[in-house]
Design an enzyme around this catalytic site. Structure first.
Site, mmCIF file in Angstrom:
data_model
loop_
_atom_site.group_PDB
_atom_site.id
_atom_site.type_symbol
_atom_site.label_atom_id
_atom_site.label_comp_id
_atom_site.label_asym_id
_atom_site.label_seq_id
_atom_site.Cartn_x
_atom_site.Cartn_y
_atom_site.Cartn_z
ATOM 1 C CE LYS A 2 -3.921 -2.186 2.390
ATOM 2 N NZ LYS A 2 -4.811 -2.182 3.562
ATOM 3 C CB ALA B 221 -1.718 0.409 8.298
ATOM 4 C CG ASP B 222 -3.868 -5.296 5.292
ATOM 5 O OD1 ASP B 222 -4.583 -4.790 4.414
ATOM 6 O OD2 ASP B 222 -4.103 -6.418 5.797
ATOM 7 C CB THR B 223 -6.316 -4.307 10.320
ATOM 8 O OG1 THR B 223 -5.641 -3.112 10.719
ATOM 9 C CG2 THR B 223 -6.837 -5.023 11.566
#
Ligand code: TTP
Length: 220
Positions: A59, A75-77
């Site tokens: 990203k 960010a990635d959750t």
């Protein structure tokens, strides 16, 4: 806050929660949502910790390629239950299935974070939080799904959705579950050279934020 060189942080995310968390910490932002194929990146590795950091970096990279010479944060959750990754539900049926699967059980919420600095250097990290759901009945799940809230959230729930309040307990870092672990993020920004002059308040380790309401979660 701007850093001392006047840099504004580019946030490679369309998540309103991430923007809110950073703004609450006083960091001035420019928001440029990233466009990446999350499923194909996730499929590249069996190591979820590597994947979630790879997603965050993908990203950040997709935005940094058009925005060279700036600080870019991605960010990635993900929600992980029994080794399976639960993404954002595509339909009401899938949202109900996810919530029934998580009902009364424990799962992990992992957020990968990545910073690319003006020199093009990359820094990544992740934070993992164990979350336990309270007991949810069918009616409460149906009402929550019809509110539309699950569809932009990993696992189909928001710990911050106070009227639903699905979380009975979590072990650490409330903001990690909401989508951005602020302590780890500020450390990563500082190690990449972005200057943060104000004090960073870490919700979950410290006092609750006023805007991103702390739900019913208590320390495990
Ligand atoms: C588990 C959980 C997730 N979430 C959110 C955080 C993230 O926004 C989202 C997970 O999806 P992500 O793919 O991490 O992020 P996103 O699609 O919202 O934004 P972008 O890819 O542009 O950065 O789920 C909550 O808001 N509360 C929760 O309790």
């Amino acid at each position: 806050m701007e850093n001392s060189s006047g840099a504004v942080l580019v946030l490679a995310s369309g998540s309103p929660r991430r923007a809110e968390i950073l703004s609450e910490a006083g960091i001035e932002l420019e928001i440029v949502p990233a466009d990446v194929d999350e499923d194909s990146i996730l499929a590249e590795s069996d190591d979820l910790l590597e994947s979630v950091q790879g997603l965050a970096l993908a990203k950040a990279s997709s935005v940094a390629s058009d925005d060279a010479g700036r600080y870019v944060l991605g960010a990635d959750t993900i929600v992980v239950h029994d080794g399976s990754v639960l993404g954002k539900p595509d339909s009401a049926e899938q949202a109900v299935e996810m919530l029934q699967r998580l009902n009364r059980r424990q799962h992990e919420v992992i957020t990968g974070i990545a910073v690319i600095n003006p020199a093009g250097e990359t820094h990544t990290n992740y934070v993992s939080t164990s979350v336990k759901f309270r007991s949810l009945d069918e009616e409460a799940i149906a009402k929550y799904v019809s509110s539309g809230s699950p569809f932009d959230k990993a696992g189909g729930y928001g710990i911050q959705d106070r009227s639903f309040a699905p979380v009975a307990s979590y072990d650490e870092c409330y903001l990690n579950v909401v989508g951005l672990p602020m302590c780890a993020t500020s450390e990563l920004l500082i190690s990449s050279g972005f200057e943060i002059t104000g004090a960073i308040e870490c919700v979950g380790h410290g006092a609750p934020s006023s805007v991103l309401s702390q739900g019913s979660g208590s320390q495990l």
